[in-house]
Design a protein around this motif. Structure first.
Motif, PDB file in Angstrom:
ATOM      1  N   MET A 151       0.829  -1.208   0.000  1.00 58.78           N
ATOM      2  CA  MET A 151       0.000   0.000   0.000  1.00 58.78           C
ATOM      3  C   MET A 151       0.863   1.257   0.000  1.00 58.78           C
ATOM      4  N   PHE A 152       1.961   1.223   0.764  1.00 57.47           N
ATOM      5  CA  PHE A 152       2.884   2.363   0.741  1.00 57.47           C
ATOM      6  C   PHE A 152       3.457   2.547  -0.656  1.00 57.47           C
ATOM      7  N   ALA A 153       3.828   1.437  -1.288  1.00 54.71           N
ATOM      8  CA  ALA A 153       4.413   1.503  -2.628  1.00 54.71           C
ATOM      9  C   ALA A 153       3.399   2.017  -3.649  1.00 54.71           C
ATOM     10  N   ALA A 154       2.161   1.556  -3.547  1.00 53.83           N
ATOM     11  CA  ALA A 154       1.132   1.948  -4.518  1.00 53.83           C
ATOM     12  C   ALA A 154       0.751   3.417  -4.390  1.00 53.83           C
ATOM     13  N   SER A 155       0.761   3.932  -3.186  1.00 54.42           N
ATOM     14  CA  SER A 155       0.320   5.314  -2.961  1.00 54.42           C
ATOM     15  C   SER A 155       1.453   6.328  -3.032  1.00 54.42           C
ATOM     16  N   GLY A 156       2.680   5.865  -2.795  1.00 59.58           N
ATOM     17  CA  GLY A 156       3.812   6.782  -2.733  1.00 59.58           C
ATOM     18  C   GLY A 156       3.907   7.516  -1.410  1.00 59.58           C
ATOM     19  N   ALA A 157       3.135   7.069  -0.419  1.00 55.64           N
ATOM     20  CA  ALA A 157       3.129   7.720   0.892  1.00 55.64           C
ATOM     21  C   ALA A 157       4.259   7.178   1.764  1.00 55.64           C
ATOM     22  N   ALA A 158       4.570   7.933   2.815  1.00 59.16           N
ATOM     23  CA  ALA A 158       5.605   7.540   3.769  1.00 59.16           C
ATOM     24  C   ALA A 158       4.952   7.013   5.042  1.00 59.16           C
ATOM     25  N   VAL A 159       5.763   6.377   5.880  1.00 54.71           N
ATOM     26  CA  VAL A 159       5.250   5.822   7.130  1.00 54.71           C
ATOM     27  C   VAL A 159       4.587   6.904   7.976  1.00 54.71           C
ATOM     28  N   GLN A 160       5.165   8.112   7.981  1.00 55.47           N
ATOM     29  CA  GLN A 160       4.615   9.196   8.802  1.00 55.47           C
ATOM     30  C   GLN A 160       3.200   9.582   8.383  1.00 55.47           C
ATOM     31  N   ASP A 161       2.825   9.256   7.136  1.00 52.05           N
ATOM     32  CA  ASP A 161       1.517   9.667   6.632  1.00 52.05           C
ATOM     33  C   ASP A 161       0.354   8.932   7.282  1.00 52.05           C
ATOM     34  N   ILE A 162       0.623   7.832   7.984  1.00 56.64           N
ATOM     35  CA  ILE A 162      -0.489   7.066   8.570  1.00 56.64           C
ATOM     36  C   ILE A 162      -0.967   7.662   9.891  1.00 56.64           C
ATOM     37  N   GLU A 163      -0.289   8.678  10.401  1.00 58.47           N
ATOM     38  CA  GLU A 163      -0.715   9.277  11.658  1.00 58.47           C
ATOM     39  C   GLU A 163      -2.147   9.794  11.544  1.00 58.47           C
ATOM     40  N   GLY A 164      -2.974   9.414  12.513  1.00 63.94           N
ATOM     41  CA  GLY A 164      -4.362   9.861  12.541  1.00 63.94           C
ATOM     42  C   GLY A 164      -5.336   8.949  11.818  1.00 63.94           C
ATOM     43  N   PHE A 165      -4.854   7.971  11.066  1.00 69.42           N
ATOM     44  CA  PHE A 165      -5.759   7.087  10.326  1.00 69.42           C
ATOM     45  C   PHE A 165      -6.687   6.324  11.270  1.00 69.42           C
ATOM     46  N   ILE A 166      -6.199   5.977  12.450  1.00 72.89           N
ATOM     47  CA  ILE A 166      -6.998   5.170  13.373  1.00 72.89           C
ATOM     48  C   ILE A 166      -8.219   5.919  13.891  1.00 72.89           C
ATOM     49  N   ASP A 167      -8.223   7.233  13.767  1.00 75.21           N
ATOM     50  CA  ASP A 167      -9.375   8.007  14.230  1.00 75.21           C
ATOM     51  C   ASP A 167     -10.631   7.722  13.401  1.00 75.21           C
ATOM     52  N   TYR A 168     -10.457   7.266  12.159  1.00 76.13           N
ATOM     53  CA  TYR A 168     -11.618   6.998  11.304  1.00 76.13           C
ATOM     54  C   TYR A 168     -12.421   5.802  11.796  1.00 76.13           C
ATOM     55  N   PRO A 169     -11.826   4.632  12.020  1.00 78.22           N
ATOM     56  CA  PRO A 169     -12.635   3.531  12.564  1.00 78.22           C
ATOM     57  C   PRO A 169     -13.124   3.815  13.989  1.00 78.22           C
ATOM     58  N   ARG A 170     -12.360   4.574  14.761  1.00 77.06           N
ATOM     59  CA  ARG A 170     -12.791   4.906  16.121  1.00 77.06           C
ATOM     60  C   ARG A 170     -14.055   5.759  16.108  1.00 77.06           C
ATOM     61  N   SER A 171     -14.270   6.510  15.033  1.00 79.63           N
ATOM     62  CA  SER A 171     -15.410   7.434  14.976  1.00 79.63           C
ATOM     63  C   SER A 171     -16.740   6.729  14.729  1.00 79.63           C
ATOM     64  N   LEU A 172     -16.716   5.446  14.402  1.00 73.60           N
ATOM     65  CA  LEU A 172     -17.966   4.733  14.137  1.00 73.60           C
ATOM     66  C   LEU A 172     -18.807   4.642  15.410  1.00 73.60           C
ATOM     67  N   GLN A 173     -20.099   4.803  15.264  1.00 74.11           N
ATOM     68  CA  GLN A 173     -20.999   4.929  16.406  1.00 74.11           C
ATOM     69  C   GLN A 173     -20.937   3.738  17.354  1.00 74.11           C
ATOM     70  N   THR A 174     -20.899   2.522  16.825  1.00 75.78           N
ATOM     71  CA  THR A 174     -20.961   1.329  17.680  1.00 75.78           C
ATOM     72  C   THR A 174     -19.606   0.884  18.218  1.00 75.78           C
ATOM     73  N   VAL A 175     -18.544   1.466  17.692  1.00 79.39           N
ATOM     74  CA  VAL A 175     -17.204   0.968  17.999  1.00 79.39           C
ATOM     75  C   VAL A 175     -16.728   1.434  19.369  1.00 79.39           C
ATOM     76  N   LYS A 176     -16.202   0.482  20.150  1.00 82.24           N
ATOM     77  CA  LYS A 176     -15.585   0.774  21.443  1.00 82.24           C
ATOM     78  C   LYS A 176     -14.064   0.767  21.355  1.00 82.24           C
ATOM     79  N   VAL A 177     -13.522  -0.046  20.434  1.00 83.50           N
ATOM     80  CA  VAL A 177     -12.071  -0.113  20.252  1.00 83.50           C
ATOM     81  C   VAL A 177     -11.753  -0.158  18.763  1.00 83.50           C
ATOM     82  N   ALA A 178     -10.827   0.700  18.335  1.00 84.31           N
ATOM     83  CA  ALA A 178     -10.313   0.670  16.967  1.00 84.31           C
ATOM     84  C   ALA A 178      -8.917   0.067  16.989  1.00 84.31           C
ATOM     85  N   VAL A 179      -8.629  -0.766  16.005  1.00 84.52           N
ATOM     86  CA  VAL A 179      -7.343  -1.456  15.894  1.00 84.52           C
ATOM     87  C   VAL A 179      -6.722  -1.106  14.551  1.00 84.52           C
ATOM     88  N   PHE A 180      -5.481  -0.660  14.572  1.00 84.34           N
ATOM     89  CA  PHE A 180      -4.751  -0.366  13.336  1.00 84.34           C
ATOM     90  C   PHE A 180      -3.490  -1.229  13.343  1.00 84.34           C
TER      91      PHE A 180
END
Length: 337
Positions: free
Chosen positions: A238-267
């Motif tokens: 995925m990093f290779a396909a997007s051209g993104a760096a490791v630092q770019d994943i910061e904050g991604f976990i907030d998206y699954p955490r925002s789901l109404q029923t979710v108590k724990v998000a795992v990245f």
């Protein structure tokens, strides 16, 4: 809340040269705290060397102090040598000396080492420690240190500390945010900080590659445990396909955490084959710091993490889900492995 150990303020007052460092892959609190403390020390007429294992991420290149961070180990040794081996080192926002990175042994040879941290799972290291898990951020603690030292907060320092506090509280959304947190934020605004400007730099500062990676990562979203657990993952492909760096994943976990029923998000982050890091974010009653302890990790009640070596992504996901199912008191789904 505990007070600042007198030994720390005395060491700072008595020493002239300081090496500042933080954990690997530093976030806004780590960098903001380090650069903010550098501003404070220089305001006292001290000499400061900010050491980082890797260059500051593009996400935080806007920080006024970003250009002063050095990855040069030889320059660090020379700075210490010129102090006749009397440079004092301060580690910020790192709850475990293993998170100091690949140069850990060389860094720990610089003494005395003072540790300032707010992680609940802090593993004691260093000659002197100030650890307050009830604090919203290490940046908040650095502000208190400035007050104890009688140092006036400059605009640059206020900028750094506001970024530290803002990022580690989720813009003052997390339950670690207390009345004192807002009091300190108000003082930083009085020093000239513009919240709208900083919010724009933090949250409207993404590259096309980062958004391309986010698209790939969100496509992996899967719900478990009666929709109480949301899991996403990233792979080297995925990093290779997007051209993104490791630092770019910061904050991604907030998206699954925002789901109404979710108590724990795992990245689950497979940065390179066989090397996997797992981040957990919670809301509600689940203490993910306790979950992380099962895997020799740590963190806060609502934010924690740990690492695996020599295991594949599916195996890691299965192990983590099994522990989470037990903690949440639900039967494993058929897709939980």
């Amino acid at each position: 809340m505990r007070g600042i150990p007198e030994t720390i303020t005395k060491c700072i007052s008595d020493n002239q040269r300081f090496v500042l460092l933080t954990h690997i892959h530093p976030d806004g609190d780590a960098l903001g705290s380090m650069f903010g403390l550098a501003d404070i020390l220089e305001g006292m007429g001290k000499e400061v060397f900010c050491f980082v294992e890797e260059p500051v991420s593009q996400l935080y290149a806007f920080l006024p102090g970003a250009g002063r961070a050095s990855c040069d180990l030889d320059a660090l040794h020379e700075f210490v040598r010129q102090a006749h081996d009397k440079a004092m080192m301060i580690a910020l926002d790192s709850g475990d000396d293993n998170r100091l990175g690949k140069y850990k042994d060389e860094l720990l040879a610089i003494t005395p080492l003072v540790v300032i941290d707010h992680h609940k799972s802090h593993k004691e290291y260093g000659e002197c420690r100030w650890v307050e898990p009830t604090r919203s951020s290490t940046g908040e603690m650095v502000y208190e240190l400035a007050m104890a030292l009688g140092v006036e907060i400059s605009y640059s320092c206020a900028f750094h500390l506001y970024v530290a506090i803002c990022t580690d509280t989720g813009s003052f959304r997390f339950d670690s945010t207390h009345p004192r947190t807002f009091q300190i934020a108000a003082r930083l605004l009085e020093a000239g900080v513009n919240p709208a400007e900083i919010s724009c730099k933090i949250y409207d500062n993404y590259s096309v590659a980062r958004l391309s990676l986010l698209q790939l990562v969100l496509a992996t979203l899967t719900l478990y445990a009666a929709d109480q657990v949301a899991c996403i993952h990233v792979t080297p492909d995925m990093f290779a396909a997007s051209g993104a760096a490791v630092q770019d994943i910061e904050g991604f976990i907030d998206y699954p955490r925002s789901l109404q029923t979710v108590k724990v998000a795992v990245f689950i982050k497979e940065i390179q084959p066989g090397q996997i890091a797992v981040s957990l974010r919670a809301k509600g009653g689940c203490d993910v710091a306790e979950i992380a302890k099962v895997f020799n990790g740590g963190g806060h009640r609502n934010a924690a993490g740990f690492r695996f070596s020599g295991k594949d992504l599916a195996e890691v996901r299965s192990q983590v889900l099994r522990v989470l199912n037990n903690d949440l008191g639900v039967q494993p789904d058929s897709t939980d492995g």
